[in-house]
Design a protein around this motif. Structure first.
Motif, PDB file in Angstrom:
ATOM      1  N   ASP A   1       5.369  -0.429  -3.153  1.00 60.48           N
ATOM      2  CA  ASP A   1       4.490  -0.582  -1.991  1.00 60.48           C
ATOM      3  C   ASP A   1       3.036  -0.286  -2.383  1.00 60.48           C
TER       4      ASP A   1
ATOM      5  N   ASP B   1       1.762   3.284  -2.558  1.00 60.43           N
ATOM      6  CA  ASP B   1       0.944   3.047  -1.369  1.00 60.43           C
ATOM      7  C   ASP B   1       0.327   4.355  -0.879  1.00 60.43           C
TER       8      ASP B   1
ATOM      9  N   HIS C   1      -3.598   5.339  -0.510  1.00 62.71           N
ATOM     10  CA  HIS C   1      -4.253   5.850   0.698  1.00 62.71           C
ATOM     11  C   HIS C   1      -4.947   7.178   0.431  1.00 62.71           C
TER      12      HIS C   1
ATOM     13  N   HIS D   1       1.500  -5.541  -0.968  1.00 62.55           N
ATOM     14  CA  HIS D   1       0.066  -5.795  -0.809  1.00 62.55           C
ATOM     15  C   HIS D   1      -0.641  -4.828  -1.734  1.00 62.55           C
TER      16      HIS D   1
ATOM     17  N   THR E   1      -3.175  -1.645  -2.255  1.00 61.63           N
ATOM     18  CA  THR E   1      -3.789  -0.500  -1.568  1.00 61.63           C
ATOM     19  C   THR E   1      -4.752   0.143  -2.565  1.00 61.63           C
TER      20      THR E   1
ATOM     21  N   HIS F   1      -5.213  -1.186   2.904  1.00 64.98           N
ATOM     22  CA  HIS F   1      -4.604  -2.417   2.387  1.00 64.98           C
ATOM     23  C   HIS F   1      -5.633  -3.531   2.290  1.00 64.98           C
TER      24      HIS F   1
END
Ligand SMILES: [Zn+2]
Length: 399
Positions: A9, A298, A302, A343, A345, A352
């Motif tokens: 992710d 992911d 973030h 996607h 990140t 994203h």
């Protein structure tokens, strides 16, 4: 032929100066992917079309062959499927994150959104706080549903579909501009902040140097979702291995069986090997298709943490990809393996982005050799391009 997707992710990223112009995927220690890349097809895929929000919800639907522009009604309805939340036709479901608000401001609207995951609060601690929320606010119009970690749901019976901001897009900003228009939702956010901020669980978190889970943040709202079965679409019987309610929800919606794995929590320290083995076992017990979803890259994106993002990618390489390869190879199983992110990140922007993502497709029955080929964003641009996730899935599942 067995078909296996390993999805990191948010794994794709941008070149970083501190990595000497490499992306985390290119710079991470990935001996298994390096070896596979020399024998695989590498290319890019546009998972999320223009006009659709970029997230794991839309991107994973796309990769599983469900064009999001046609099937997507919002993130929360997908997660509701995973939690077994019953939805009526006129219900609205919303994601309710436990977030961290910085509170020294005079007015609630001036609070700063510090952390969309409250330091990835554990499900155990979150459940205590969600019980408090439920006791305080539930009535015939609304119900709360406890999910995993910081990810929970609000079901609003006969509600109106609100326009909401994704919390991970506004880290470090005052919340005033992003509060919902609906008085009910605003009031829930304000009152829950007052109650949560002084709760003993949060006092203890603060004493341990952790972010308080002192706010609820609503987003991802949507109406109930209808998805045709994966088996009807592809002819394959499949399983899902993931720690997140979102992927369990998509699985429930399309008829993939979710395989539970102990110690799988979507974090940097998840049970990577256990997830790999669960997929291998399902394939050996008769499934045609397995989807292994790893959340950690992911989260590190973030957090803007390139080092830990590389660590997550390295763990996926050595504990997931190496394990499935070794086990399927040893069993003499013919298999196709697709490795990709849903996607990007990027750690630079901590959210994203819509850029096409790199994929690697390995087929154990082929003997192609590309001596210098590597699996990363830059090299993938020279490979094949698929305009949709559905197109890549059809290519992956052919023959
Ligand atoms: Zn994300």
């Amino acid at each position: 032929m067995k078909y296996l997707i390993v999805l990191g992710d948010g794994m794709a990223d941008e070149p970083l100066e501190r990595l000497r112009g490499k992306t985390p995927l290119a710079a991470a220690h990935t001996p298994m992917l390096d070896a596979l890349a020399r024998k695989s097809e590498i290319g890019t895929v546009q998972t999320v079309p223009n006009g659709v929000p970029v997230g794991s919800d839309t991107a994973n639907l796309s990769i599983l062959g469900y064009p999001p522009e046609r099937y997507y009604t919002g993130r929360a309805p997908l997660e509701a499927l995973g939690l077994g939340v019953h939805m009526n036709k006129n219900d609205i479901v919303l994601r309710a994150n436990l977030v961290t608000l910085r509170t020294e401001a005079a007015a609630f609207s001036q609070c700063v959104l510090l952390d969309h995951s409250a330091n990835e609060i554990s499900t155990d601690e979150a459940a205590i706080l969600m019980d408090v929320i439920r006791g305080e606010f539930e009535n015939s119009d609304i119900s709360f549903h406890t999910g995993t970690g910081y990810r929970h749901l609000l079901c609003w019976h006969n509600g109106v579909l609100p326009v909401l901001a994704q919390p991970h897009d506004h880290l470090g900003e005052p919340i005033g501009a992003y509060l919902p228009q609906q008085p009910l939702l605003r009031e829930l956010m304000y009152k829950s902040h007052v109650i949560l901020d002084r709760h003993p669980v949060n006092q203890a978190r603060q004493a341990r140097g952790l972010h308080k889970a002192n706010g609820l943040w609503f987003w991802g709202a949507g109406t109930p979702v209808q998805l045709p079965p994966f088996r009807e679409q592809t002819g394959k019987r499949g399983v899902m291995v993931s720690a997140t309610d979102l992927l369990h929800g998509i699985a429930a919606g399309i008829g993939l069986e979710s395989v539970p794995v102990s110690g799988a929590d979507g974090s940097l320290h998840t049970n990577f090997t256990g997830k790999a083995m669960a997929a291998v076992q399902a394939l050996q017990e008769g499934a045609d298709f397995a989807f292994v979803h790893l959340e950690a890259p992911d989260e590190m994106g973030h957090q803007g943490d390139a080092q830990r993002k590389m660590q997550a990618i390295s763990s996926i390489d050595q504990q997931v990809i190496a394990t499935v390869f070794r086990e399927l190879d040893a069993a003499g199983e013919a298999f196709r393996l697709l490795v990709l992110p849903d996607h990007a990140t990027p750690v630079r922007c901590r959210t994203h982005t819509r850029t096409p993502v790199p994929y690697l497709l390995y087929d154990s029955t082929r003997t192609e050799q590309h001596a210098r080929q590597q699996y990363n964003e830059a090299q993938a641009q020279y490979g094949r391009y698929f305009p949709t996730g559905s197109a890549l899935l059809a290519h992956f599942l052919q023959k």
